[in-house]
Every structure is written in C-alpha cells, then in structure tokens.
Design a protein around this motif. Structure first.
Motif, mmCIF file in Angstrom:
data_model
loop_
_atom_site.group_PDB
_atom_site.id
_atom_site.type_symbol
_atom_site.label_atom_id
_atom_site.label_comp_id
_atom_site.label_asym_id
_atom_site.label_seq_id
_atom_site.Cartn_x
_atom_site.Cartn_y
_atom_site.Cartn_z
ATOM 1 N N ILE A 149 5.742 -28.872 -30.358
ATOM 2 C CA ILE A 149 4.867 -28.154 -29.427
ATOM 3 C C ILE A 149 3.553 -28.885 -29.178
ATOM 4 O O ILE A 149 2.816 -28.528 -28.273
ATOM 5 C CB ILE A 149 4.566 -26.713 -29.913
ATOM 6 C CG1 ILE A 149 3.797 -26.728 -31.244
ATOM 7 C CG2 ILE A 149 5.837 -25.913 -30.058
ATOM 8 C CD1 ILE A 149 3.311 -25.359 -31.679
ATOM 9 N N GLN B 244 -3.286 -26.436 -28.406
ATOM 10 C CA GLN B 244 -3.126 -27.785 -27.868
ATOM 11 C C GLN B 244 -4.357 -28.670 -28.078
ATOM 12 O O GLN B 244 -4.997 -29.137 -27.130
ATOM 13 C CB GLN B 244 -2.779 -27.731 -26.379
ATOM 14 C CG GLN B 244 -1.407 -27.145 -26.092
ATOM 15 C CD GLN B 244 -0.267 -27.972 -26.666
ATOM 16 O OE1 GLN B 244 -0.260 -29.182 -26.599
ATOM 17 N NE2 GLN B 244 0.703 -27.293 -27.277
ATOM 18 N N LYS C 223 -1.156 -24.179 -31.401
ATOM 19 C CA LYS C 223 -0.724 -23.722 -30.081
ATOM 20 C C LYS C 223 -1.854 -23.821 -29.053
ATOM 21 O O LYS C 223 -1.611 -23.723 -27.855
ATOM 22 C CB LYS C 223 -0.214 -22.288 -30.169
ATOM 23 C CG LYS C 223 1.047 -22.145 -31.016
ATOM 24 C CD LYS C 223 1.480 -20.694 -31.156
ATOM 25 C CE LYS C 223 2.701 -20.577 -32.059
ATOM 26 N NZ LYS C 223 3.114 -19.161 -32.249
#
Length: 231
Positions: free
Chosen positions: A69, A44, A42
């Motif tokens: 995601i 990234q 998460k």
C-alpha cells in the motif's frame, strides 16, 4: 518539505528524530507500535523510518503488511547487526538498514538522499498520481503502458509489462516467483511459477537488445527477483 512517518517504541528516539526532521521543514507522523504504524502508513508518507524490535508486531511484519500500500522508501532501524537480519529487512521491501546506536547526522543524510532519489524518479500527473517512473536509462509510462530504454520503445506483452510495473513500483524489493504469479496472473489462474521464469527471461532478452551493459532485473537466489535501483 516531505511527509515522514516514524514507527518506533522508544520515546527518546522518536522525539529526537521528530525534532530534527521538523527543523528541516518536514511534516512528521509518529507511531509507537506496529499496529498503529500500519494504520498511519495509509496516510501515504514519502518516507518511513521503521524500528524492527517493537512489542506486538515487529518491524518486519509491519513492512510486510504495508509494502503493497506504500511505495515510499523504508529505512529500518535496528540493534540487530547480523548480515541475516539486514538481508531479511531488505528482502521484505526495506530500502536501507541503519544499526542502533546510529549517527544522527548520517541517518538524516540518508533520509535526504532517499527523498532526492524519489523526486528524481517520479513524475506525477495533475491529480497527483504516478505517471512516469525514471530509472537510469529506463522510463516507464504507467498511463500508456510503455517502457523505453534510451528513448527506444521496448515491445512488451501485457504480462511482461505487468511484471515490470510490479517490480518498478517496488524497486529493490525481492518478489518470489509465487508472489509475482499471484499478483500478475491472479490467485485463481491455472499455471505455475515456472511461467514467471520464462517471462523474466524474455524481458531480460528484450532489455539486453537495447542496453546490454545494464542489469535491470536481478535474481536473488533462493528467493526470487528484484528490480535494481538505478540512478
């Protein structure tokens, strides 16, 4: 300098890769199991190195959970050498597959090659969000929702653009017709996956009118479709 996430339960490998990547100026995040790996994704990262055989949830499941995601390249590490395992990893959204024991120099070279390819393909706006994606002769403008090949505008319907956007944001990943239908039309839409087949057929025809020599969307028999990674 790029942010790289390593997800592997083997401490020696993690430390070796971490030291090697940091010596090249990269920021390295680590996770020792799949659950932590999903959480770390998460953040990234710009590339993920993902072991397959881990306790809890394996690398395949991690990839399945994070592929929606994260858009970055995923390099699988595995002691599994069969063609079936390689195909499974790539079909789930992996970009590369390296067999253990591996050459450190080769793995680092692959990491750098994927990072270079990503930087060539992506243009960001002032907020850091993706605006343009370049794949060979094809450019997609996510803001204006336009696709061009050789700088010629391709006249796409809303659904056709939505399909192209989905495939181009995950180049090389295979999507089943059912997955494409659910993501583009929605879970509650009335219709079936046959609609996807017709839309893909129309997209290919429009692309071929401008560039008949390049195959942009491939059929993976028995699975679905993917956008080919073009340099």
């Amino acid at each position: 300098m790029s942010k790289i996430l390593i997800i592997d339960d083997e401490e020696d490998i993690v430390e070796l890769l971490k030291d090697s990547l940091e010596s090249k100026g990269h920021i390295v995040l680590t996770a020792r199991d799949g659950i932590k790996g999903v959480e770390m994704a998460k953040k990234q990262p710009e590339l993920i190195i993902l072991d397959i055989m881990m306790p809890g949830i394996d690398g395949y499941e991690v990839c399945r959970k994070i592929r929606d995601i994260v858009l970055c390249p995923i390099i699988f590490l595995s002691a599994k050498q069969s063609e079936t395992d390689r195909i499974k990893g790539l079909a789930l959204g992996g970009d590369d597959y390296v067999v253990k024991p591996f050459s450190l120099k080769e793995l680092l070279a692959r990491v750098e090659a994927h990072l270079r390819r990503e930087k060539r393909a992506v243009f960001l706006n002032e907020t850091g969000k993706r605006v343009f994606l370049n794949f060979g002769k094809l450019t997609i403008d996510l803001r204006s929702r336009q696709v061009r090949i050789n700088d010629i505008l391709v006249a796409l319907t809303k659904r056709e653009f939505d399909i192209i956007e989905l495939l181009l944001l995950h180049p090389g990943q295979v999507f089943s017709k059912e997955q494409i239908y659910e993501k583009v039309w929605g879970y509650d839409a009335e219709g079936d996956s046959f609609t996807v087949t017709e839309h893909i057929k129309n997209i290919r025809a429009k692309f071929s009118e401008i560039d008949p020599d390049t195959q942009y969307i491939s059929t993976v028999w028995g699975i679905g479709y993917r956008f080919e990674k073009l340099k």
